[in-house]
Design a protein around this motif. Sequence first.
Motif, PDB file in Angstrom:
ATOM      1  N   UNK A   1       0.856  -1.180   0.000  1.00 24.52           N
ATOM      2  CA  UNK A   1       0.000   0.000   0.000  1.00 24.52           C
ATOM      3  C   UNK A   1       0.896   1.235   0.000  1.00 24.52           C
ATOM      4  N   UNK A   2       0.570   2.197  -0.841  1.00 25.10           N
ATOM      5  CA  UNK A   2       1.398   3.394  -0.952  1.00 25.10           C
ATOM      6  C   UNK A   2       1.426   4.154   0.374  1.00 25.10           C
ATOM      7  N   UNK A   3       2.595   4.555   0.785  1.00 22.78           N
ATOM      8  CA  UNK A   3       2.705   5.396   1.968  1.00 22.78           C
ATOM      9  C   UNK A   3       2.252   6.810   1.597  1.00 22.78           C
ATOM     10  N   UNK A   4       1.605   7.488   2.494  1.00 22.17           N
ATOM     11  CA  UNK A   4       1.168   8.857   2.228  1.00 22.17           C
ATOM     12  C   UNK A   4       1.962   9.816   3.100  1.00 22.17           C
ATOM     13  N   UNK A   5       2.015  11.033   2.659  1.00 20.93           N
ATOM     14  CA  UNK A   5       2.765  12.026   3.425  1.00 20.93           C
ATOM     15  C   UNK A   5       2.191  12.150   4.834  1.00 20.93           C
ATOM     16  N   UNK A   6       0.879  12.190   4.896  1.00 19.87           N
ATOM     17  CA  UNK A   6       0.226  12.383   6.177  1.00 19.87           C
ATOM     18  C   UNK A   6      -0.802  11.277   6.355  1.00 19.87           C
ATOM     19  N   UNK A   7      -0.657  10.505   7.417  1.00 15.81           N
ATOM     20  CA  UNK A   7      -1.586   9.395   7.650  1.00 15.81           C
ATOM     21  C   UNK A   7      -2.722   9.848   8.556  1.00 15.81           C
ATOM     22  N   UNK A   8      -3.958   9.750   8.092  1.00 19.01           N
ATOM     23  CA  UNK A   8      -5.086  10.208   8.916  1.00 19.01           C
ATOM     24  C   UNK A   8      -5.336   9.332  10.140  1.00 19.01           C
ATOM     25  N   UNK A   9      -4.691   8.164  10.192  1.00 18.16           N
ATOM     26  CA  UNK A   9      -4.924   7.266  11.323  1.00 18.16           C
ATOM     27  C   UNK A   9      -3.833   7.380  12.388  1.00 18.16           C
ATOM     28  N   UNK A  10      -2.795   8.179  12.133  1.00 16.54           N
ATOM     29  CA  UNK A  10      -1.717   8.320  13.113  1.00 16.54           C
ATOM     30  C   UNK A  10      -2.095   9.328  14.207  1.00 16.54           C
ATOM     31  N   UNK A  11      -1.556   9.129  15.417  1.00 20.31           N
ATOM     32  CA  UNK A  11      -1.831  10.077  16.505  1.00 20.31           C
ATOM     33  C   UNK A  11      -1.407  11.494  16.104  1.00 20.31           C
TER      34      UNK A  11
END
Lengths: 388, 388
Positions: free
Chosen positions: A82-92
């Motif tokens: 799965x492509x990594x994104x700059x900003x993960x909406x699921x991260x704290x």
Amino acid sequence: MARLGGFQGGRTRCLENPPADTSTFRADGDNENSRIVQAFFSQELCGLPQLRQDLITGRWVAVATERARRPDSFTQAAKESVAARDVCPFCPGHETMTPPEVLAYRAAGTAPNTPGWWVRVVPNLYAAFRLEPDGQEHQDGRFWQRDAIGACEVLISSPDHRATTPLLPRRQVEEIVQSYVDRYRQHAQNPALEHVLVLYNHGRPAGASLEHPHSQLYAVSLIPPSFLDELAGARRFHEADGECVFCRTLEDERQAGARVIFENEAFTVFAPYAARTPFETWIMPRRHCASFGDLEANEKPAFAEALQLTLKGFYEGLNDPPFNYYIHSAPLKADVSNLYHWHLELIPKLSTAAGFELGTGIWINVVKPEDSAAFLRERIQKEAAQMA
Amino acid sequence: MARLGGFQGGRTRCLENPPADTSTFRADGDNENSRIVQAFFSQELCGLPQLRQDLITGRWVAVATERARRPDSFTQAAKESVAARDVCPFCPGHETMTPPEVLAYRAAGTAPNTPGWWVRVVPNLYAAFRLEPDGQEHQDGRFWQRDAIGACEVLISSPDHRATTPLLPRRQVEEIVQSYVDRYRQHAQNPALEHVLVLYNHGRPAGASLEHPHSQLYAVSLIPPSFLDELAGARRFHEADGECVFCRTLEDERQAGARVIFENEAFTVFAPYAARTPFETWIMPRRHCASFGDLEANEKPAFAEALQLTLKGFYEGLNDPPFNYYIHSAPLKADVSNLYHWHLELIPKLSTAAGFELGTGIWINVVKPEDSAAFLRERIQKEAAQMA
């Protein structure tokens, strides 16, 4: 031509020619793992392909193991993560990127939708079902549709962007299971809903589009077709034999032994007799119980153990393959407590359902479930020994 | 965060956030095509997801178009083509690399299994079903299996390793259709067989493992589950309404118009009302006829035209996506000539069936069939005009 091997005529089998086939075995293994897997399966004898029928659903599977016998069987697939994104909406710290949480296990004193949680559940922004007060129907002659009423949620496994279930502390896996139970019970109280499915998609080939590990929940306002099939079979068996077809299957599998992968005090992990795909695996409670919502507190650690060890077996033994799992639980309002028996079905994405499967509904499986069970059993015994 | 767009609260829809979803839309398009497709669908209004039920099979589909609305919807998938091999067993001059041919259209004076053919049919070396004189059953308590009796064949489209159906002369497409009919009729005479399926897998994501264009045929000794479902629905409709449900659907679709893609003198191409995937397309003869084996000589050019123009629409409009098609024809021995109606179903591999689809049997389709039909209709009208 010499490289590929020529056709020898007659009914010679097990040639290592490139096939023009339907169901292509793909193991996302590196060469080392591939050699292990291939050596393992090479012991198996060739035989006529076999049709097997699932006792519960009546589903047909053709077990045709020669298809997996070609040289590139276990190495051809490139890893597609799965492509990594700059900003993960699921991260704290990114809690405002999702809809407000509907459940979070979090440190005392921390506010909702801020860091401090260890499991967090939010509505799915791209919901295929929505909770609306009044579902409408729309009719245009024989073309009929209705609003897709329901709820879609995302259950974030942990704050750690990289830690998939095999890598988490056991205690965290128990918390994930608890979040499944809590959300299941919440939706089970909604009179508009008929069924709740908890699932997990791992890896892009299995449909995951965000990397941060998460499960999903679908609570829907109809009884899905899969359950109508299961219930019809379970009812037929119950009327004929007076017992639960799942309990019977568990007992039969434990007596046969060849497809059992792991057991603890409350759960049996096994490859179903009519496995649809290579390494399909089921986790079933030995206590007869129709609804996942009735998981008892003292069963939770055993379920978490069975789930984590199974996933660890896949992670280590098959080099972290893509997979889907889902928990099959009884429809919420059907009176099927004596017929149905909740369980988890795990289907690795190691083959492609193609024209034959789509056109007929028959699956072609290139690995015997007895062989995949033996392979995983050995792996998981090692894992369990290391963890103990 | 600004890049991805923040959650706005409340019931705002159509945000372009990355979803954690089940069915991931993948168009293997380059950027140019992606822009065209995306511009096309942007005209569509947002709405509540809808449940649709297929009139024939009773199959449920959730049409949830918001999922396709994110920026990377049409560009995320890398093209994954079938690996080229040093030596292609389907190319002229390599005839000894396959089992001996069972049918070939070839130049007068050329010997079997030598060059000179323009369509060639051979048994599939990796057959999941085999023709054996005596099928055996094997019983072990409730674990029951039987030999998978049947025939698997490969129908090589042409001598040209690169020429897929859209690129072939129309005359060659008619010859391919003729090979379908010839082999269908051959197997239909075998009393051991119950059903014949002709299919095509295009591209590795759709299960193709050899690049040289080829169709496949599966003749099997059971009535596959898909047909039991279709026949049950067709029988129900016939008893209630006294007519063929396929004829009725054709008439309804032609009156509605919104899902019709192309018509010629004998065939209608349309997107089914409860399409399972983006751009699912059916080709149906308007003459009521249960068996593909009864295709009449004067229908063959029209079928070849409908098939080639449809595939050309996909090739040009969606940048040669992977797909499966199969021809649904009546079981060989069932007395269903008034109920059943043969047709071709084409399913592009533009989305991934994941945990929800596997666990429930409900498909989630992110493109309305009315929209995919309009898109393909425009494309195919251009193709037809150019070819005329």
